[in-house]
Write an enzyme that holds these catalytic residues in place. Structure first.
Site: not given
Length: 318
Positions: A195, A203, A208, A212, A238
């Site tokens: 994680d 973000n 975003h 990405d 994630e």
């Protein structure tokens, strides 16, 4: 009788060669298309040569057989090969009947009529066979395109669109297969539940698109630390899962350490060169007999412990 015997032996030899040399391993050495061409040509020439040696009424029946030889060729060969067989068949019959007439062993008027009829039938069959070949080729092209489309759909169904890693559905299928192997005493496996730490901040601060990019970059890093027999999947958001086939927890921990290190020293956000991403990882080795959900839950609990201990940690599950 001698010619008929030679023809029969040759045809049987071609049939035997077809069985012997067209398996998957030998197909590259002996092309099945060549065998089909040889069989069809040998069959037709044998029939037309035999036809001139039998009475007239039987000859008319025999001369219909080469037409089926041409049709057979159209189902397996290219149009040019099929037309070549038809042309050689026609020449073979022309030479045979011409020889009979020149030797005075046949009536020229009768042979001329039979030859004209055979030419017409062979021409019509060649035209129809050409249409059959064109339809077959078109069908094969459509089937190839359909297979390619199905392969693409299958690939899309098992891949995460953003990272191109395996998705949750596919990795669960993989785990089911790996569990079955491990329960039978074959290779076991260890999970690395990953994680990305503080991913929401990316973000919020950079948008975003930056998030990405981080996900794609981490996916590339994760694929770089595993072997070709292992699996890397994005579970969602994630969260990522590494399935290390045949690895114990010690081996998995070394892989996880490389992943943490490479993630830590990878500048993932061009807008913020000083930013360093970290990852928390929970490990769990599969125990024979347990459910897939159980080993995932143990890896998830270990991941939660890594988060609670300050993140950028590797914790083994109990």
């Amino acid at each position: 009788a001698l010619l008929l015997g030679v023809w029969v032996l040759g045809f049987v030899a071609l049939l035997f060669a077809d069985e012997r040399f067209t398996d998957e391993k030998s197909r590259g050495r002996f092309d099945a298309g060549t065998l089909t061409f040889s069989k069809a040509l040998w069959f037709n020439l044998g029939v037309v040569l035999t036809a001139i040696l039998v009475p007239s009424l039987i000859r008319l029946l025999l001369l219909t057989l080469p037409l089926f030889g041409v049709l057979y060729a159209s189902l397996h060969l290219a149009r040019t090969q099929m037309l070549t067989i038809a042309a050689i068949t026609w020449v073979g019959y022309l030479v045979s009947t011409g020889t009979l007439v020149l030797m005075g062993w046949a009536d020229p008027a009768f042979e001329g009529k039979v030859f004209l009829a055979f030419t017409c039938m062979l021409t019509v069959m060649s035209y129809l066979a050409s249409e059959v070949t064109a339809l077959r080729v078109a069908f094969e092209r459509r089937r190839k395109r359909l297979n390619e489309a199905m392969e693409q759909l299958s690939e899309i169904a098992m891949r995460d669109e953003l990272t191109e890693l395996y998705n949750r559905r596919y990795i669960m299928d993989v785990l089911g297969r790996q569990k079955a192997l491990a329960d039978r005493g074959h290779l076991s496996f260890t999970l690395c539940y990953c994680d990305l730490d503080h991913f929401k901040r990316i973000n919020d601060r950079h948008g975003h698109q930056a998030g990405d990019r981080v996900l794609r970059d981490f996916a590339e890093v994760a694929q770089g630390v595993v072997r070709s027999v292992d699996f890397v999947a994005r579970l969602g958001g994630e969260e990522f899962l590494l399935v290390l086939v045949g690895a114990d927890e010690e081996t998995a921990e070394r892989v996880a350490e490389r992943l943490c290190e490479r993630t830590r020293f990878l500048a993932m956000i061009p807008e913020d060169p000083d930013y360093r991403q970290t990852v928390s990882i929970g490990l769990a080795a599969f125990q024979p007999g347990e459910r897939v959900e159980d080993v995932i839950q143990r890896a998830d609990r270990a991941l939660y412990s890594a988060k609670a201990q300050g993140r950028d940690q590797i914790v083994r599950g109990s």
